[in-house]
Design a protein around this motif. Structure first.
Motif, short mmCIF file in Angstrom:
data_model
loop_
_atom_site.label_atom_id
_atom_site.label_comp_id
_atom_site.label_asym_id
_atom_site.label_seq_id
_atom_site.Cartn_x
_atom_site.Cartn_y
_atom_site.Cartn_z
N THR A 23 0.83 -1.21 0.00
CA THR A 23 0.00 0.00 0.00
C THR A 23 0.86 1.26 0.00
O THR A 23 0.47 2.28 -0.58
CB THR A 23 -0.96 0.03 1.21
OG1 THR A 23 -0.20 -0.12 2.42
CG2 THR A 23 -1.97 -1.10 1.12
N TYR A 26 1.81 1.70 -3.60
CA TYR A 26 0.61 2.04 -4.37
C TYR A 26 0.26 3.51 -4.22
O TYR A 26 0.09 4.23 -5.21
CB TYR A 26 -0.56 1.16 -3.92
CG TYR A 26 -1.91 1.62 -4.41
CD1 TYR A 26 -2.26 1.53 -5.76
CD2 TYR A 26 -2.84 2.15 -3.52
CE1 TYR A 26 -3.50 1.96 -6.20
CE2 TYR A 26 -4.09 2.58 -3.96
CZ TYR A 26 -4.41 2.49 -5.30
OH TYR A 26 -5.63 2.92 -5.74
N HIS A 27 0.16 3.99 -2.99
CA HIS A 27 -0.21 5.39 -2.76
C HIS A 27 0.89 6.34 -3.24
O HIS A 27 0.59 7.41 -3.76
CB HIS A 27 -0.51 5.61 -1.28
CG HIS A 27 -1.79 4.99 -0.82
ND1 HIS A 27 -3.02 5.36 -1.34
CD2 HIS A 27 -2.05 4.02 0.09
CE1 HIS A 27 -3.97 4.65 -0.77
NE2 HIS A 27 -3.41 3.83 0.10
N ASN A 30 0.69 6.61 -7.04
CA ASN A 30 -0.49 7.38 -7.44
C ASN A 30 -0.35 8.86 -7.12
O ASN A 30 -0.83 9.72 -7.86
CB ASN A 30 -1.75 6.82 -6.77
CG ASN A 30 -2.45 5.79 -7.64
OD1 ASN A 30 -2.15 5.66 -8.83
ND2 ASN A 30 -3.35 5.03 -7.06
N SER A 42 -5.87 1.78 -10.32
CA SER A 42 -6.66 1.16 -9.26
C SER A 42 -5.80 0.21 -8.44
O SER A 42 -4.74 -0.24 -8.90
CB SER A 42 -7.84 0.39 -9.85
OG SER A 42 -7.38 -0.75 -10.56
N TYR A 43 -6.26 -0.09 -7.24
CA TYR A 43 -5.50 -0.99 -6.37
C TYR A 43 -5.42 -2.39 -6.98
O TYR A 43 -4.38 -3.05 -6.92
CB TYR A 43 -6.12 -1.04 -4.97
CG TYR A 43 -5.25 -1.73 -3.96
CD1 TYR A 43 -4.01 -1.20 -3.61
CD2 TYR A 43 -5.64 -2.92 -3.35
CE1 TYR A 43 -3.18 -1.82 -2.68
CE2 TYR A 43 -4.82 -3.54 -2.41
CZ TYR A 43 -3.60 -2.99 -2.08
OH TYR A 43 -2.79 -3.61 -1.17
N SER A 44 -6.51 -2.84 -7.58
CA SER A 44 -6.50 -4.18 -8.20
C SER A 44 -5.54 -4.22 -9.38
O SER A 44 -4.85 -5.22 -9.61
CB SER A 44 -7.92 -4.56 -8.66
OG SER A 44 -8.42 -3.64 -9.61
N HIS A 46 -2.87 -2.40 -9.64
CA HIS A 46 -1.54 -2.39 -9.03
C HIS A 46 -1.12 -3.80 -8.61
O HIS A 46 -0.01 -4.25 -8.87
CB HIS A 46 -1.52 -1.45 -7.82
CG HIS A 46 -0.18 -1.36 -7.14
ND1 HIS A 46 0.15 -2.11 -6.04
CD2 HIS A 46 0.92 -0.62 -7.43
CE1 HIS A 46 1.39 -1.83 -5.68
NE2 HIS A 46 1.87 -0.93 -6.49
N ASN A 51 2.73 -4.67 -8.85
CA ASN A 51 3.30 -5.00 -7.55
C ASN A 51 4.59 -5.80 -7.69
O ASN A 51 4.66 -6.78 -8.42
CB ASN A 51 2.29 -5.79 -6.72
CG ASN A 51 2.72 -5.93 -5.27
OD1 ASN A 51 3.36 -5.04 -4.72
ND2 ASN A 51 2.38 -7.04 -4.65
#
Length: 202
Positions: A23, A26-27, A30, A42-44, A46, A51
């Motif tokens: 996370t 990810y953040h 973004n 989107s997180y999915s 990523h 990842n």
């Protein structure tokens, strides 16, 4: 001959194995994408596509123009360090595990992260002092899913692939681990990396 096949070193991935940094990355990515390009992933997306990859490779996949990459890369790294220092805490369970394992084995962290980020993640979680050395994406030309980082670690350890256990969570990391020829322990996440589970593989 059997002595040569005994595990003498444990090579740990970082994100998802020693620290739960998904996370954070990810953040941080973004933040940089939104600031410079006006969009986010989107997180999915990523999890499925980005990842575990170096930031430079993520920017390749996103087709970010060459002249725009440095500013995005730099902001992403700065934000990652900020998030590590803001949210990172000492992990006493990992410290206890590593302290016990270090009594018998060489310990190495092998990551697709840059060195500054990797060191800070290990430092804020209290794990840095347990490792003999760290291999980062700055130490090899071809990063995971290529095996180069693990092969370099084995060379520095002066150990054969049969003498090394690699612990990995992500598909790209596992691909690199298996390609190195070493024994591989597949884990789901950081909570799967316990002294009990590691000992079962040794």
């Amino acid at each position: 001959m059997e002595q040569d096949k005994m595990i003498k070193a444990i090579l740990f991935d970082l994100d998802g194995v020693l620290v739960d940094a998904c996370t954070w990355h990810y953040h941080s990515l973004n933040d940089a994408l939104k600031h410079f390009k006006g969009f986010e992933i989107s997180y999915s997306d990523h999890l499925d596509n980005y990842n575990g990859l170096p930031t430079s490779v993520k920017l390749d996949i996103l087709k970010i123009p060459e002249q725009e990459r440095y500013n995005i890369w730099k902001m992403k790294q700065d934000r990652t360090l900020y998030n590590i220092n803001k949210y990172g805490v000492i992990d006493r369970y990992k410290k206890r595990m590593l302290a016990t394992l270090k009594e018998k084995y060489k310990l190495v962290c092998v990551t697709n992260s840059i060195r500054e980020t990797a060191i800070q993640m290990l430092k804020v979680t209290g794990q840095l002092s347990f490792f003999d050395f760290i291999i980062t994406n700055e130490d090899v030309i071809n990063n995971k899913p290529h095996p180069d980082c693990y092969l370099l670690a084995m060379k520095k350890l002066n150990l054969s692939k049969q003498q090394c256990l690699i612990i990995e969570d992500s598909p790209k990391g596992r691909q690199a681990a298996y390609a190195s020829g070493a024994r591989v322990m597949e884990v789901i996440d950081v909570y799967d990396v316990t002294l009990h589970n590691v000992r079962r593989e040794l």
